[in-house]
Enzyme design. Structure first.
Site, PDB file in Angstrom:
ATOM      1  CG  ASP A 144      18.535  20.083   3.214  1.00  0.00           C
ATOM      2  OD1 ASP A 144      19.190  20.807   4.005  1.00  0.00           O
ATOM      3  OD2 ASP A 144      17.425  19.599   3.506  1.00  0.00           O
ATOM      4  CG  HIS A 149      18.849  22.271   7.017  1.00  0.00           C
ATOM      5  ND1 HIS A 149      18.462  20.948   6.938  1.00  0.00           N
ATOM      6  CD2 HIS A 149      19.796  22.285   7.985  1.00  0.00           C
ATOM      7  CE1 HIS A 149      19.135  20.226   7.814  1.00  0.00           C
ATOM      8  NE2 HIS A 149      19.954  21.013   8.467  1.00  0.00           N
ATOM      9  CD  GLU A 200      15.048  20.341   6.022  1.00  0.00           C
ATOM     10  OE1 GLU A 200      16.036  20.761   5.385  1.00  0.00           O
ATOM     11  OE2 GLU A 200      15.056  19.236   6.618  1.00  0.00           O
ATOM     12  CG  ASP A 243      17.275  23.971  15.270  1.00  0.00           C
ATOM     13  OD1 ASP A 243      17.972  23.717  16.275  1.00  0.00           O
ATOM     14  OD2 ASP A 243      17.720  23.907  14.113  1.00  0.00           O
TER      15      ASP A 243
END
Ligand code: F6R
Length: 261
Positions: A136, A138, A143, A67
């Site tokens: 979270d 991811h 996300e 990413d």
């Protein structure tokens, strides 16, 4: 998925570096997908030590990014391209030519995303994809509620992720870009062997939901349940909320050594 519980981050780094070494001995020009952030650093350090000692020949390895932030100036020290050059490419003695990533500074971001997916496919696909996990849940920067079939595309970071990553930007959340390019979950699932490393208590909830929760886009890492050969390596702290921890320990302890990860 296979879950391996190791004593600490160093042991996790060593185990995964061994796995990369074994892959490179079978396939010297393997394409390694690399994550950034704090978690994978022990992997890169252990692998670089093996290269320096001559135990591993990584000279033909190819590396690709997972990413990238959108909008950071080219060469910004916290762009993921800069981080991978610093933490992976240079320590392994590789040239920039062996490294590819999405163009976070592209004017046409959508075209850059599509070009990256195409480049990965043309390179023969990712042999081993290293992953961290967000608090979270991811993976990459997919996300919560990312499509489980998603391709490389632009995403908006959650406030939680921007707060988590502020430590790389002088502690200032406002400096953390809002947008990123990330390999999609569908793209990640095409890698031949995704390996997720999670360390520290802060990851324990996300790990438990990933491994023992239902497959759900609200926990993007749970998509690894769909992969026929996914490995999750966790230290004791990150494993602390796994109900099946004893089973995972016993299974790994009795695994034949020839199988590797
Ligand atoms: C980074 C990435 C992210 C991180 C995750 C955990 O390339 O894809 O998914 O792996 O945010 O970051 P750390 O390891 O810093 O806790």
């Amino acid at each position: 998925m296979e879950v391996v519980i190791v004593p600490d981050a160093t042991a996790g780094g060593e185990l995964i570096a061994e796995t990369i070494a074994s892959l490179l001995s079978r396939k010297p020009d393997a394409l390694l997908g690399v994550a950034t952030g704090s978690t994978p650093l022990p992997i890169y350090q252990a692998l670089a030590a093996k290269v320096r000692s001559g135990a591993v020949d990584a000279s033909r390895a190819r590396v690709c990014q997972l990413d990238e932030y959108v909008g950071l100036p080219v060469g910004h020290p916290e762009s993921y391209r800069s981080v991978v050059l610093r933490e992976v490419i240079e320590p392994l003695g590789l040239s920039e030519a062996s490294f590819m990533g999405p163009d976070g500074a592209a004017e046409d971001v959508q075209a850059a995303c599509e070009a990256y997916d195409k480049a990965l496919a043309e390179a023969g696909g990712v042999d081993l994809q290293l992953l961290g996990i967000g608090t979270d849940g991811h993976i990459g920067f997919n996300e919560p509620c990312s499509s489980l079939a998603s391709r490389t595309r632009i995403k908006t970071l959650t406030e939680q992720t921007r707060v988590d990553n502020a430590r790389f930007f002088d502690g200032d959340t406002e400096q953390v870009p809002r947008h990123v390019i990330t390999q999609g979950i569908g793209t990640i699932l095409e890698s031949r062997h995704p390996i997720l490393l999670a360390t520290g208590e802060g990851k324990a909830d996300a790990v438990a939901l990933t491994v023992e929760g239902p497959l759900a886009s609200v926990v993007p890492a749970s998509a690894l349940q769909l992969h026929p050969h996914a490995t999750v390596v966790v230290d004791e702290a990150a494993a602390s909320k796994l109900k099946l921890a004893d089973y995972f320990r016993a299974t790994y302890a009795s695994k034949p050594a020839w199988q590797g990860l």
